[in-house]
Design an enzyme around this catalytic site. Structure first.
Site, PDB file in Angstrom:
ATOM      1  CB  ALA A 224      21.292  36.606  55.015  1.00  0.00           C
ATOM      2  CG  ASP A 225      20.015  34.561  49.408  1.00  0.00           C
ATOM      3  OD1 ASP A 225      20.139  34.709  48.205  1.00  0.00           O
ATOM      4  OD2 ASP A 225      20.625  33.628  50.007  1.00  0.00           O
TER       5      ASP A 225
END
Length: 395
Positions: free
Chosen positions: A257-258
């Site tokens: 996940a960013d």
């Protein structure tokens, strides 16, 4: 198990693996200024939300160690540090690890103990505080990754009653391993832990167009460590689930996940959303592996996430080392090749947002978060202090 290092650091010196040269060549760039770090991040010679934050933080630490700051007044020293950090923040706006690291560095620097110190000593105290905090970000990331691996593997083992006699297979997207972090990795860290515990049957990785982080980087890491694995194109995931899910006991799609926002909506590499849809249709668990530094509790839903768009040439051209007629790769020769009509219009978002409804679990270094009876994610068990801080500010 041998692992790769994307970042090599000692005080005053930072080396960053140029991931554009992988898998054919291991070359480290020396990064000693904020400008060099910005270019390294922007050009994607380093990528992965944790690694981006680490490189930005340490590059400025190297600058400060080497005498970049000429200010003498404490207020001016702090202003110099914050200006450089604000500049670095613009290198990748979607990845929240970077902004979280910058906030932490600013708070720590402002809180440096200057009591009774004259200006030269006060400046030194501020610089030392910054450098030590940046180094702690590096050390903490490795610890977090191994914890994510343990929590994620344990949750999946429980879900499928997995064992060495009945191991599970998984699919991952983009690159979330040692090359995207300080080591071990997030989503790929879970895969590493499953493999080390004898619970992994097979790992599938997507090529991850258009930048091919899966085919260039994840496949390289998997082969490097001897993990049984297969590369597929992004468009093959549905066929893989439909034809081989039961035979290969495919239990999960595991992604990094960013940015994870308050309701659990998750921004990750483009193509993640469609994998979540396919996983839900085929009864495959969809798991997000994210350190708590990637969780943004200030943003309510994914609709507010800024999505970076990248240059059109990533879709219309491709470059790489030359393959000789005998199948060997000549890294001294590279070529850029047109793979589309150069006049075509292009839309090239770097990320998409997967709605929380399609996510089964979010694995952090503090534990695995699953949805409650109301179908919502509750981060109070893993981030109570941050939620309390937000609540206090709202009073």
């Amino acid at each position: 198990m041998a692992t790769l290092q994307a970042i090599k650091y000692s005080r005053g010196k930072l080396l960053v693996l140029d991931q554009l040269r992988l898998p054919h060549e291991n070359h480290y760039d020396e990064v000693s200024t904020a400008e060099e770090a910005f270019d390294c991040i922007r050009s994607m010679r380093v990528r992965g939300a944790p690694a981006i934050a680490i490189v930005a933080a340490l590059a400025h630490a190297v600058e400060l160690h080497n005498g970049d700051c000429t200010a003498t007044e404490p207020e001016e020293v702090i202003a110099h540090i914050e200006k450089r950090l604000d500049y670095l923040k613009e290198s990748r706006p979607t990845a929240v690890d970077l902004s979280n690291a910058i906030t932490l560095l600013k708070l720590a620097t402002r809180a440096a103990n200057l009591e009774g110190l004259a200006h030269p000593e006060a400046k030194e105290a501020i610089l030392n505080t910054y450098i030590k905090t940046a180094e702690e970000i590096l050390a903490k990331d490795l610890h977090n990754n191994t914890s994510i691996g343990s929590h994620g593997a344990a949750w999946l083992q429980q879900q499928y009653n997995a064992s060495s006699e009945r191991p599970i297979s998984v699919l991952t997207h983009c690159n979330t391993g040692s090359l995207a972090t300080s080591g071990h990795g997030t989503a790929l860290g879970i895969i590493r832990t499953l493999y080390s515990e004898g619970l992994l049957k097979h790992a599938y990785c997507t090529e991850t167009r258009p930048y091919n982080q899966g085919s260039r980087l994840t496949s390289f890491e998997l082969v490097f460590e001897g993990i049984p694995s297969t590369l597929i194109t992004d468009s093959m995931a549905g066929a893989l689930f439909n034809l081989h899910r039961e035979r290969m006991n495919i239990g999960a799609v595991i992604v990094g996940a960013d940015r994870v926002v308050r309701n659990g909506d998750t921004a990750n590499k483009i193509g993640t959303y469609q994998l979540a849809v396919l996983a839900r249709h085929h009864g495959v668990k969809f798991v997000v592996a994210a350190p708590t530094t990637s969780i943004d509790l200030e943003t309510d839903t994914g609709s507010a996430i800024e999505i970076e768009e990248r240059k059109r040439e990533e879709l219309t051209q491709i470059s790489g080392a030359i393959v000789n007629e005998n199948g060997t790769v000549d890294t001294s020769k590279t070529a850029k090749v047109a793979i589309a009509d150069q006049r075509i219009g292009v839309w090239n978002p770097a990320f998409d947002v997967t709605p929380h409804e399609l996510i089964d679990a979010i694995v952090t270094e503090r534990g695995t978060v699953v949805k409650g009876a109301d179908g919502k994610f509750d981060f109070s068990q893993v981030l109570p202090e941050r939620l309390a801080s937000i609540a206090a500010r709202q009073l």
